[in-house]
Design a protein around this motif. Structure first.
Motif, PDB file in Angstrom:
ATOM      1  N   MET A   1       0.856  -1.081  -0.126  1.00  0.00           N
ATOM      2  CA  MET A   1       0.208   0.080   0.264  1.00  0.00           C
ATOM      3  C   MET A   1       0.779   1.171   0.125  1.00  0.00           C
ATOM      4  N   ASP A   2       0.466   2.152  -0.785  1.00  0.00           N
ATOM      5  CA  ASP A   2       1.254   3.416  -0.743  1.00  0.00           C
ATOM      6  C   ASP A   2       0.310   4.559  -0.122  1.00  0.00           C
ATOM      7  N   ILE A   3       0.752   4.879   1.130  1.00  0.00           N
ATOM      8  CA  ILE A   3      -0.140   5.625   1.724  1.00  0.00           C
ATOM      9  C   ILE A   3      -0.168   7.174   1.456  1.00  0.00           C
ATOM     10  N   GLU A   4       1.041   7.718   0.897  1.00  0.00           N
ATOM     11  CA  GLU A   4       0.984   8.784   0.200  1.00  0.00           C
ATOM     12  C   GLU A   4       0.073   9.181  -0.837  1.00  0.00           C
ATOM     13  N   ASN A   5       0.350   8.053  -1.702  1.00  0.00           N
ATOM     14  CA  ASN A   5      -0.560   8.440  -3.039  1.00  0.00           C
ATOM     15  C   ASN A   5      -1.934   7.618  -2.944  1.00  0.00           C
ATOM     16  N   ARG A   6      -2.235   7.099  -1.885  1.00  0.00           N
ATOM     17  CA  ARG A   6      -3.684   6.503  -1.337  1.00  0.00           C
ATOM     18  C   ARG A   6      -3.816   5.467  -2.588  1.00  0.00           C
ATOM     19  N   THR A   7      -2.703   4.346  -2.724  1.00  0.00           N
ATOM     20  CA  THR A   7      -3.063   3.120  -3.546  1.00  0.00           C
ATOM     21  C   THR A   7      -2.745   1.848  -3.215  1.00  0.00           C
ATOM     22  N   LEU A   8      -3.210   0.959  -3.617  1.00  0.00           N
ATOM     23  CA  LEU A   8      -2.988  -0.399  -3.294  1.00  0.00           C
ATOM     24  C   LEU A   8      -2.901  -1.182  -4.560  1.00  0.00           C
ATOM     25  N   THR A  46      -4.165   1.574   7.730  1.00  0.00           N
ATOM     26  CA  THR A  46      -3.108   1.962   8.443  1.00  0.00           C
ATOM     27  C   THR A  46      -3.462   1.768  10.092  1.00  0.00           C
ATOM     28  N   GLU A  47      -4.702   2.006  10.534  1.00  0.00           N
ATOM     29  CA  GLU A  47      -5.008   1.749  11.712  1.00  0.00           C
ATOM     30  C   GLU A  47      -4.751   0.279  12.002  1.00  0.00           C
ATOM     31  N   GLU A  48      -5.476  -0.335  11.055  1.00  0.00           N
ATOM     32  CA  GLU A  48      -5.282  -1.943  11.356  1.00  0.00           C
ATOM     33  C   GLU A  48      -3.817  -2.554  11.418  1.00  0.00           C
ATOM     34  N   HIS A  49      -3.041  -1.946  10.615  1.00  0.00           N
ATOM     35  CA  HIS A  49      -1.538  -2.316  10.552  1.00  0.00           C
ATOM     36  C   HIS A  49      -0.905  -1.809  12.125  1.00  0.00           C
ATOM     37  N   THR A  50      -1.384  -0.982  12.687  1.00  0.00           N
ATOM     38  CA  THR A  50      -0.795  -0.412  13.969  1.00  0.00           C
ATOM     39  C   THR A  50      -1.027  -1.817  15.191  1.00  0.00           C
ATOM     40  N   ARG A  54       4.899  -5.620  13.524  1.00  0.00           N
ATOM     41  CA  ARG A  54       5.952  -6.280  12.946  1.00  0.00           C
ATOM     42  C   ARG A  54       5.419  -7.415  11.912  1.00  0.00           C
ATOM     43  N   ASN A  55       4.234  -7.525  11.722  1.00  0.00           N
ATOM     44  CA  ASN A  55       3.928  -8.748  10.979  1.00  0.00           C
ATOM     45  C   ASN A  55       3.668  -8.276   9.455  1.00  0.00           C
ATOM     46  N   PRO A  56       4.193  -8.965   8.432  1.00  0.00           N
ATOM     47  CA  PRO A  56       4.151  -8.309   7.093  1.00  0.00           C
ATOM     48  C   PRO A  56       2.690  -8.349   6.514  1.00  0.00           C
ATOM     49  N   TYR A  57       1.504  -9.254   7.093  1.00  0.00           N
ATOM     50  CA  TYR A  57       0.399  -9.323   6.801  1.00  0.00           C
ATOM     51  C   TYR A  57      -0.509  -8.168   7.393  1.00  0.00           C
ATOM     52  N   LEU A  58      -1.293  -7.728   6.374  1.00  0.00           N
ATOM     53  CA  LEU A  58      -2.208  -6.761   6.963  1.00  0.00           C
ATOM     54  C   LEU A  58      -3.363  -7.254   7.932  1.00  0.00           C
ATOM     55  N   PHE A  59      -3.715  -8.599   7.580  1.00  0.00           N
ATOM     56  CA  PHE A  59      -4.674  -9.175   8.213  1.00  0.00           C
ATOM     57  C   PHE A  59      -4.437 -10.687   8.562  1.00  0.00           C
ATOM     58  N   PRO A  60      -3.223 -10.702   9.548  1.00  0.00           N
ATOM     59  CA  PRO A  60      -2.835 -12.009   9.836  1.00  0.00           C
ATOM     60  C   PRO A  60      -4.218 -12.980  10.311  1.00  0.00           C
ATOM     61  N   SER A  61      -3.686 -14.260   9.927  1.00  0.00           N
ATOM     62  CA  SER A  61      -4.916 -15.107  10.465  1.00  0.00           C
ATOM     63  C   SER A  61      -4.577 -15.152  11.933  1.00  0.00           C
ATOM     64  N   THR A  66       0.019 -16.187  10.498  1.00  0.00           N
ATOM     65  CA  THR A  66       0.612 -15.798   9.048  1.00  0.00           C
ATOM     66  C   THR A  66      -0.492 -15.467   8.138  1.00  0.00           C
ATOM     67  N   MET A  67      -0.488 -15.759   6.892  1.00  0.00           N
ATOM     68  CA  MET A  67      -1.442 -15.495   5.885  1.00  0.00           C
ATOM     69  C   MET A  67      -2.594 -16.297   6.154  1.00  0.00           C
ATOM     70  N   TYR A  68      -3.659 -15.938   5.670  1.00  0.00           N
ATOM     71  CA  TYR A  68      -5.041 -16.620   5.903  1.00  0.00           C
ATOM     72  C   TYR A  68      -4.796 -17.735   4.634  1.00  0.00           C
ATOM     73  N   ASN A  69      -5.427 -18.634   4.925  1.00  0.00           N
ATOM     74  CA  ASN A  69      -5.722 -20.004   3.940  1.00  0.00           C
ATOM     75  C   ASN A  69      -6.713 -19.433   3.029  1.00  0.00           C
ATOM     76  N   PRO A  70      -6.633 -19.463   1.705  1.00  0.00           N
ATOM     77  CA  PRO A  70      -7.718 -18.987   0.728  1.00  0.00           C
ATOM     78  C   PRO A  70      -8.734 -19.586   0.996  1.00  0.00           C
ATOM     79  N   ASP A  71      -9.011 -20.883   1.165  1.00  0.00           N
ATOM     80  CA  ASP A  71     -10.313 -21.508   1.531  1.00  0.00           C
ATOM     81  C   ASP A  71     -11.058 -21.077   2.669  1.00  0.00           C
ATOM     82  N   ALA A  72     -10.192 -20.605   3.689  1.00  0.00           N
ATOM     83  CA  ALA A  72     -10.754 -20.057   5.003  1.00  0.00           C
ATOM     84  C   ALA A  72     -11.512 -18.582   4.809  1.00  0.00           C
TER      85      ALA A  72
END
Length: 93
Positions: A1-8, A46-50, A54-61, A66-72
């Motif tokens: 995510m590019d916060i300054e340019n508001r893009t993902l 940004t609030e969620e990431h705070t 230290r986790n590279p995943y925005l929404f960790p399982s 770690t990353m969510y299982n795509p099936d879940a």
């Protein structure tokens, strides 16, 4: 995510191959894209990431951290759509 340019930027996908989660480039060039985000979405992400900086995943399982299982993720998505469909159906009646 590019916060300054508001893009993902969408540059990766996750698949289950032989029982393991594998991160790879999307299947087609058209799947790689950059999405413009409203400031409110940038603020929410940004609030969620705070919550786990230290986790590279925005929404960790919550189970693995770690990353969510795509099936879940798909099952959760389907439940949300079903719930929304029920609310919309009730509103239409």
């Amino acid at each position: 995510m590019d916060i300054e340019n508001r893009t993902l930027s969408i540059t990766k996908q996750v698949n289950r191959i032989n029982g393991e989660l594998v991160v790879s480039p999307p299947k087609t060039r058209n799947s790689i894209c950059t999405l413009a985000l409203p400031q409110q979405v940038v603020d929410l992400l940004t609030e969620e990431h705070t919550k786990h900086p230290r986790n590279p995943y925005l929404f960790p399982s919550p189970k693995t951290g770690t990353m969510y299982n795509p099936d879940a993720f798909r099952r959760t998505h389907d439940k949300i759509l079903k719930a929304i469909g029920g609310v919309i159906s009730q509103q239409i009646r």
